[in-house]
Every structure is written in structure tokens, then in C-alpha cells.
Design a protein around this motif. Structure first.
Motif, PDB file in Angstrom:
ATOM      1  N   MET A 142     -13.528  12.843   7.567  1.00 54.00           N
ATOM      2  CA  MET A 142     -13.296  14.254   7.243  1.00 54.00           C
ATOM      3  C   MET A 142     -13.571  14.534   5.771  1.00 54.00           C
ATOM      4  SD  MET A 142      -9.972  15.199   9.538  1.00 54.00           S
ATOM      5  CE  MET A 142     -10.171  15.457  11.307  1.00 54.00           C
ATOM      6  N   THR A 143     -13.153  13.620   4.897  1.00 49.16           N
ATOM      7  CA  THR A 143     -13.440  13.787   3.469  1.00 49.16           C
ATOM      8  C   THR A 143     -14.943  13.839   3.218  1.00 49.16           C
ATOM      9  OG1 THR A 143     -11.403  12.626   2.878  1.00 49.16           O
ATOM     10  CG2 THR A 143     -13.109  12.787   1.180  1.00 49.16           C
ATOM     11  N   LYS A 144     -15.672  12.967   3.874  1.00 46.72           N
ATOM     12  CA  LYS A 144     -17.129  12.928   3.708  1.00 46.72           C
ATOM     13  C   LYS A 144     -17.773  14.219   4.215  1.00 46.72           C
ATOM     14  CE  LYS A 144     -21.148  10.019   4.747  1.00 46.72           C
ATOM     15  NZ  LYS A 144     -21.602   8.671   5.173  1.00 46.72           N
ATOM     16  N   ALA A 145     -17.348  14.657   5.386  1.00 51.69           N
ATOM     17  CA  ALA A 145     -17.949  15.851   5.982  1.00 51.69           C
ATOM     18  C   ALA A 145     -17.656  17.107   5.163  1.00 51.69           C
ATOM     19  CB  ALA A 145     -17.452  16.016   7.411  1.00 51.69           C
ATOM     20  N   ILE A 146     -16.416  17.247   4.706  1.00 55.89           N
ATOM     21  CA  ILE A 146     -16.054  18.460   3.961  1.00 55.89           C
ATOM     22  C   ILE A 146     -16.677  18.444   2.567  1.00 55.89           C
ATOM     23  CG2 ILE A 146     -14.143  19.791   2.978  1.00 55.89           C
ATOM     24  CD1 ILE A 146     -12.430  18.779   5.339  1.00 55.89           C
ATOM     25  N   SER A 147     -16.633  17.308   1.891  1.00 55.35           N
ATOM     26  CA  SER A 147     -17.206  17.247   0.537  1.00 55.35           C
ATOM     27  C   SER A 147     -18.712  17.470   0.555  1.00 55.35           C
ATOM     28  CB  SER A 147     -16.873  15.911  -0.139  1.00 55.35           C
ATOM     29  OG  SER A 147     -17.427  14.816   0.577  1.00 55.35           O
ATOM     30  N   ALA A 148     -19.371  17.122   1.657  1.00 54.56           N
ATOM     31  CA  ALA A 148     -20.810  17.366   1.771  1.00 54.56           C
ATOM     32  C   ALA A 148     -21.139  18.856   1.771  1.00 54.56           C
ATOM     33  CB  ALA A 148     -21.361  16.728   3.042  1.00 54.56           C
ATOM     34  N   ARG A 149     -20.149  19.686   2.097  1.00 56.02           N
ATOM     35  CA  ARG A 149     -20.371  21.137   2.145  1.00 56.02           C
ATOM     36  C   ARG A 149     -19.718  21.853   0.960  1.00 56.02           C
ATOM     37  NH1 ARG A 149     -19.065  23.589   7.840  1.00 56.02           N
ATOM     38  NH2 ARG A 149     -20.486  25.149   6.997  1.00 56.02           N
ATOM     39  N   SER A 150     -19.208  21.081   0.014  1.00 57.40           N
ATOM     40  CA  SER A 150     -18.405  21.666  -1.054  1.00 57.40           C
ATOM     41  C   SER A 150     -19.192  22.574  -1.989  1.00 57.40           C
ATOM     42  CB  SER A 150     -17.736  20.558  -1.876  1.00 57.40           C
ATOM     43  OG  SER A 150     -18.703  19.741  -2.500  1.00 57.40           O
ATOM     44  N   MET A 151     -20.520  22.421  -2.024  1.00 50.45           N
ATOM     45  CA  MET A 151     -21.324  23.270  -2.902  1.00 50.45           C
ATOM     46  C   MET A 151     -22.000  24.397  -2.137  1.00 50.45           C
ATOM     47  SD  MET A 151     -22.891  20.443  -5.542  1.00 50.45           S
ATOM     48  CE  MET A 151     -23.326  21.670  -6.769  1.00 50.45           C
ATOM     49  N   GLU A 152     -21.691  24.503  -0.851  1.00 49.67           N
ATOM     50  CA  GLU A 152     -22.282  25.557  -0.026  1.00 49.67           C
ATOM     51  C   GLU A 152     -21.257  26.616   0.371  1.00 49.67           C
ATOM     52  OE1 GLU A 152     -23.662  23.466   3.349  1.00 49.67           O
ATOM     53  OE2 GLU A 152     -24.908  22.085   2.203  1.00 49.67           O
ATOM     54  N   LEU A 153     -20.000  26.188   0.577  1.00 51.72           N
ATOM     55  CA  LEU A 153     -18.966  27.085   1.066  1.00 51.72           C
ATOM     56  C   LEU A 153     -18.142  27.639  -0.084  1.00 51.72           C
ATOM     57  CD1 LEU A 153     -17.707  25.001   4.129  1.00 51.72           C
ATOM     58  CD2 LEU A 153     -19.413  26.831   4.107  1.00 51.72           C
ATOM     59  N   ASP A 154     -17.521  28.806   0.140  1.00 55.04           N
ATOM     60  CA  ASP A 154     -16.649  29.347  -0.889  1.00 55.04           C
ATOM     61  C   ASP A 154     -15.281  28.683  -0.823  1.00 55.04           C
ATOM     62  OD1 ASP A 154     -15.100  30.609   1.118  1.00 55.04           O
ATOM     63  OD2 ASP A 154     -16.246  32.463   0.960  1.00 55.04           O
ATOM     64  N   SER A 155     -14.437  29.002  -1.782  1.00 50.89           N
ATOM     65  CA  SER A 155     -13.144  28.340  -1.899  1.00 50.89           C
ATOM     66  C   SER A 155     -12.289  28.548  -0.656  1.00 50.89           C
ATOM     67  CB  SER A 155     -12.401  28.872  -3.137  1.00 50.89           C
ATOM     68  OG  SER A 155     -11.124  28.296  -3.253  1.00 50.89           O
ATOM     69  N   ASN A 156     -12.270  29.762  -0.105  1.00 47.40           N
ATOM     70  CA  ASN A 156     -11.428  30.035   1.052  1.00 47.40           C
ATOM     71  C   ASN A 156     -11.884  29.245   2.278  1.00 47.40           C
ATOM     72  OD1 ASN A 156      -9.713  31.760  -0.304  1.00 47.40           O
ATOM     73  ND2 ASN A 156     -10.871  33.604   0.233  1.00 47.40           N
ATOM     74  N   ALA A 157     -13.190  29.124   2.458  1.00 45.44           N
ATOM     75  CA  ALA A 157     -13.704  28.351   3.594  1.00 45.44           C
ATOM     76  C   ALA A 157     -13.321  26.881   3.462  1.00 45.44           C
ATOM     77  CB  ALA A 157     -15.221  28.494   3.679  1.00 45.44           C
TER      78      ALA A 157
END
Length: 265
Positions: free
Chosen positions: A214-229
Motif C-alpha cells: 500500500m505504501t508503494k502504491a500510494i507513494s507512486a501517485r503522490s505527485m499526481e493526486l491532490d492532498s485530499n485524494a
């Protein structure tokens, strides 16, 4: 295992060694087939805990097989974009599987990681380099654009301006500069490179696979999604992790002053 790709296993740790040093471990048809097959197997391996990717003969990967490309042109096998697209789609299928593996991927770069070989290296979660490692986005030298997912990975790793400079110049970045830029995490003596990768992989075996995935999957999107997402993904993932057996065991060990299962050193 194929002749081009050696696969070894130590418990849950799988080491993939590109093994065509005569061609500088270029992405030949055999190498691509070996990597594609390995990724399909590893992506559904329930016992997998970590992957190490490296090359043999003092070379990581020289990128595309330019001799084969030239032979294809001379044989009239390339007449338009429609002849190239299937090969690119094939590359994207297995490199995406590697990128999205739910376990740690440690890349040990010894010698050149050029062109698509650089893209392959940057799919890793942790990139280690030997003192003789070098990195080069060499596509401009042969009239091509960067591939191997480099348009995504390199700007996020070193910033857009620096990534463009490497794309535009095709210059070689040696190990110490690569570490300063953030391309690799550590620079080690040649003989220490693989043992260090193996040590990190073994330590990762004691992590919560669920939490890591889960950490890997979410951090991979950390520069695409906004803070609330990201907060929403964080809440959902934490709800799963904090109700897991691993977490309950970890806090039980903490309250009893026992050492944790996972201790990264």
C-alpha cells in the motif's frame, strides 16, 4: 531461467541477473522474453518478498539492441510506425509489471545503465550503484525519444529541468554525480554492491507485505493526486493495516519491550 536472464532464489528473495555481457546486456529479443516471463511469474508469486535486479560482466544494461534494430531496417522489416508500436507495447507490458510489483525492488547497477537500461534501473524502489556505474539517457544520439517510462520516472527523481538536460544532451552521469542528483541512493565498491542489495532485501522480508504494497502504491501517485485524494487513500490503507495481524503482533512486541520483527539497519 533463460540463457539471457539468470533467476536465483533465496527464500522469498529473487535475484534477476541480466546475463549477456558480450552485448552489454542489451535488451535483445531473448532478454526481453526472459524479463517478460519473469515478471508474469513474479507478479502472481504469493511467496515473493523482495526482488534484486542486476547485470553481469560489469554492465547493468546498455538499452536497446541497436545491431538488431539496424538489421531489421536493412531487411525491410521496419517500414513505418506500425512496425515499432507492437515492440513498444510489449516493453511496456513487462516493465509495468516490474514497476508495480507489490514487494521491494532493489536495483544494483554495476557499470553502464544506458537508454532503456536507465529506464529499467529507475523502476526500482531502491537503486544502488557501484563506483564504476554510469547512467545515460542516450536516446538523442540515435534520433529517438526516451523510453522505458523515463518521461515519468526521471523528472520525478531529479526534477524536470535536470531531466530535460540529460534528455537533450545525452551526457553520461557517473556514480558520484548520480548519487548527488538522486538517481541512486548509495555508491559502493564493486565487491560490496550485491551483498548490500542482498542485505537490504533480507531486511525487507520482515516487513508487513500488506503495508509495504500500500505504501508503494500510494507513494507512486503522490505527485499526481491532490492532498485530499491522498488523505483518502491514506485513511483506507491505514484502516486495513491497523487491523492486521502484523500490526497487532508489532504493538504487542513493543509493549513487552521485545525487538520488532522489522529493524532496518
Amino acid at each position: 531461467m533463460t540463457d539471457a536472464l539468470q533467476i536465483t532464489r533465496d527464500g522469498g528473495v529473487v535475484t534477476l541477473t541480466m546475463n549477456e555481457p558480450a552485448s552489454r546486456n542489451a535488451l535483445s529479443d531473448a532478454m526481453r522474453e526472459g524479463l517478460s516471463s519473469a515478471m508474469q511469474d513474479l507478479s502472481v508469486d504469493a511467496d515473493l518478498q523482495a526482488v534484486i535486479l542486476t547485470g553481469s560482466g560489469g554492465v547493468f544494461c546498455a538499452g536497446g539492441d541497436l545491431k538488431k534494430m539496424l538489421a531489421n531496417h536493412k531487411a525491410g522489416l521496419v517500414t513505418g510506425a506500425e512496425d515499432i508500436l507492437p515492440r513498444m507495447k510489449y516493453l511496456h507490458r513487462w516493465i509495468t509489471l516490474l514497476r508495480d510489483l507489490q514487494v521491494p525492488v532493489i536495483v544494483a547497477v554495476d557499470g553502464p545503465a544506458y537508454g532503456a537500461g536507465l529506464g529499467l534501473a529507475l523502476t526500482g524502489d531502491i537503486i544502488l550503484a557501484s563506483e564504476r556505474a554510469s547512467f545515460n539517457a542516450s536516446f538523442c544520439k540515435v534520433g529517438a525519444v526516451p523510453d522505458g517510462n523515463l518521461f515519468y520516472s526521471l523528472p520525478r527523481m531529479i526534477g524536470l529541468q535536470r531531466a530535460r538536460e540529460l534528455f537533450y544532451t545525452g551526457r553520461t552521469v557517473h556514480a558520484e554525480e548520480a548519487q548527488r542528483l538522486g538517481i541512486c541512493m548509495e555508491v559502493l565498491a564493486v565487491d560490496d554492491l550485491l551483498p548490500r542489495a542482498q542485505a537490504i532485501a533480507r531486511m525487507m522480508c520482515d516487513t508487513s507485505r500488506t503495508a509495504f504494497a500500500m505504501t508503494k502504491a500510494i507513494s507512486a501517485r503522490s505527485m499526481e493526486l491532490d492532498s485530499n485524494a491522498l488523505l483518502e487513500l491514506e485513511a483506507q490503507a491505514q484502516a486495513i493495516c491497523l487491523s492486521s495481524t502484523y500490526h497487532k503482533d508489532a504493538i504487542d512486541r513493543f509493549t513487552k519491550k521485545q525487538p520488532p520483527r522489522f529493524d532496518f539497519r
